[in-house]
Design a protein around this motif. Structure first.
Motif, short mmCIF file in Angstrom:
data_model
loop_
_atom_site.label_atom_id
_atom_site.label_comp_id
_atom_site.label_asym_id
_atom_site.label_seq_id
_atom_site.Cartn_x
_atom_site.Cartn_y
_atom_site.Cartn_z
N GLN A 21 0.84 -1.21 0.00
CA GLN A 21 0.00 0.00 0.00
C GLN A 21 0.87 1.26 0.00
OE1 GLN A 21 -2.73 0.09 3.24
NE2 GLN A 21 -3.83 1.88 2.51
N ASN A 22 1.97 1.20 0.78
CA ASN A 22 2.90 2.33 0.86
C ASN A 22 3.52 2.62 -0.50
OD1 ASN A 22 4.26 4.37 2.10
ND2 ASN A 22 5.88 3.08 2.91
N ARG A 26 3.06 5.95 -2.67
CA ARG A 26 4.24 6.72 -3.11
C ARG A 26 4.20 6.96 -4.62
NH1 ARG A 26 9.39 4.24 0.24
NH2 ARG A 26 8.91 5.21 2.24
N SER A 27 3.84 5.90 -5.35
CA SER A 27 3.78 6.07 -6.81
C SER A 27 2.71 7.08 -7.20
CB SER A 27 3.52 4.72 -7.48
OG SER A 27 2.22 4.26 -7.18
N LEU A 28 1.56 7.03 -6.48
CA LEU A 28 0.51 8.03 -6.74
C LEU A 28 1.00 9.43 -6.43
CD1 LEU A 28 -2.60 6.18 -5.26
CD2 LEU A 28 -2.19 6.71 -7.65
N MET A 33 2.83 14.73 -8.12
CA MET A 33 3.87 15.78 -8.08
C MET A 33 4.35 16.09 -9.50
SD MET A 33 4.58 16.74 -4.90
CE MET A 33 6.30 17.09 -4.63
N GLU A 34 4.50 15.02 -10.30
CA GLU A 34 4.93 15.20 -11.69
C GLU A 34 3.89 16.01 -12.46
OE1 GLU A 34 5.99 12.32 -15.48
OE2 GLU A 34 6.09 11.48 -13.46
N ARG A 331 -5.03 11.24 -3.76
CA ARG A 331 -4.79 11.84 -5.07
C ARG A 331 -5.23 10.92 -6.19
NH1 ARG A 331 0.46 15.34 -5.06
NH2 ARG A 331 0.13 16.52 -3.18
N SER A 332 -5.28 9.60 -5.91
CA SER A 332 -5.65 8.68 -6.97
C SER A 332 -7.04 8.98 -7.48
CB SER A 332 -5.58 7.24 -6.45
OG SER A 332 -6.43 7.11 -5.31
#
Length: 347
Positions: A21-22, A26-28, A33-34, A331-332
């Motif tokens: 989940q972490n 993080r990827s989200l 951020m990108e 954010r997802s």
């Protein structure tokens, strides 16, 4: 022994789930951020293009104004010359009528030259007048076009501000938001806050709206999710600390029709405007934040902005704002709802 092994296995599987989940979160976060960096870059390029367009239009207007002045001077000269020739022609012709002797022939020739010159000047005068009329018409068309473009640019800027919040370096000059003062323009890089979307949660009988509050301090940005009642609690607490907050426009409570999409969107804008006024007040009156503009300093001054579950509030009551209650509102979901049909609170 078997129970212990079972517990260890369960803990290990739980640890794996949390790590997975972490990694997902993080990827989200990295993706968002990108996306945010891409938007900032797009805003910079748009601002640069706008500057170039404004320079070009200004140069065009100046060139046309210079040409206009030259034509005005020429027009005055032609008008003066034609009037002078008419006066001279009027004085010469009576003299010719009274003269019957042959020596008058050269004067007759001179008079015809004067008349021809006068008609030539008149033709030129008409041409200049027509050119001047065309130039004025072109100036009006250009002015209307520039005004329409300026209106479109300011409208697009306003939409961008309402969607993504004030952009550092381009704040109160472009927004009609009354909460954005000259002081905040000076300190625009310190803190930005906006409410990009609203989510409906709960079942049909007990549904409620949750507002996504997006906060950025310099390069640090995060989300918190708050219900309207939590905004009202914040307002009541701030009123007791800062009397000036009482003058801020806070959207009133509404029992009937508070699920209507137009009402929710209007309330989102009002809450966003209110939060910006609060942040502006915070920057103005609390030097400790201006001296150290960090997330930690802000959370000490305003626990409402905490993105972790709070244990207690100033009144001693347990906090109602627990971000863990909305695990799917990260954010997802915001990213997923950006491209499809907008939510009731989206622009």
């Amino acid at each position: 022994g078997a129970e212990l092994r079972q517990a260890i296995v369960a803990m290990m599987s739980r640890k794996d789930e949390l790590e997975e989940q972490n990694i997902s979160l993080r990827s989200l976060l990295d993706g968002e951020m990108e996306h945010s960096a891409g938007l900032r870059q797009e805003v910079d390029s748009l601002r640069k293009r706008l500057g170039e367009l404004e320079e070009r239009h200004t140069a065009k207007v100046q060139a046309l104004a210079r040409e206009n002045e030259v034509l005005k001077v020429q027009l005055k000269k032609y008008v003066g010359a034609v009037q002078m020739l008419k006066r001279e022609g009027g004085q010469t012709l009576p003299m010719l009528r009274n003269c019957d002797s042959p020596p008058c022939a050269p004067q007759s020739k001179s008079a015809s030259d004067v008349e021809e010159l006068a008609s030539s000047y008149e033709r030129k005068l008409i041409e200049v007048a027509e050119m001047h009329g065309e130039l004025i018409e072109f100036n009006e068309r250009l002015y209307r076009s520039l005004m329409a473009k300026d209106h479109l640019i300011s409208q697009m800027r306003q939409e961008l501000i309402e969607l993504r919040g004030p952009v550092p370096g381009d704040l109160s000059q472009t927004s009609d938001d009354p909460s954005l003062s000259d002081f905040e323009t000076t300190h625009r890089a310190l803190i930005n806050v906006w409410i990009p979307s609203v989510f409906l949660r709960g079942n049909a009988t007990n549904a409620y709206h949750v507002y996504q509050v997006y906060i950025r301090i310099l390069d640090n940005e995060w989300n918190v999710y708050r219900r309207y009642a939590e905004f009202r609690d914040l307002h009541n607490r701030l009123r007791s600390q800062y009397p000036q907050v009482d003058t801020f426009s806070f959207p009133p409570k509404k029992a009937i029709g508070n699920k209507d999409a137009k009402f929710v969107e209007e309330r989102r804008k009002q809450l966003q405007c209110y939060l910006r006024m609060v942040m502006n007040k915070l920057v103005q009156t609390l030097p400790q934040f201006s001296a150290q503009p960090t997330k930690e300093t802000l959370l000490q001054l305003l626990p409402f902005c905490r993105d972790m579950p709070q244990t207690s509030e100033s009144g001693g009551k347990p906090s109602r704002s627990r971000s863990s209650r909305f695990p799917k509102l990260g954010r997802s979901q915001n990213r997923e709802s950006r491209n499809p049909e907008p939510q009731s609170g989206d622009l």
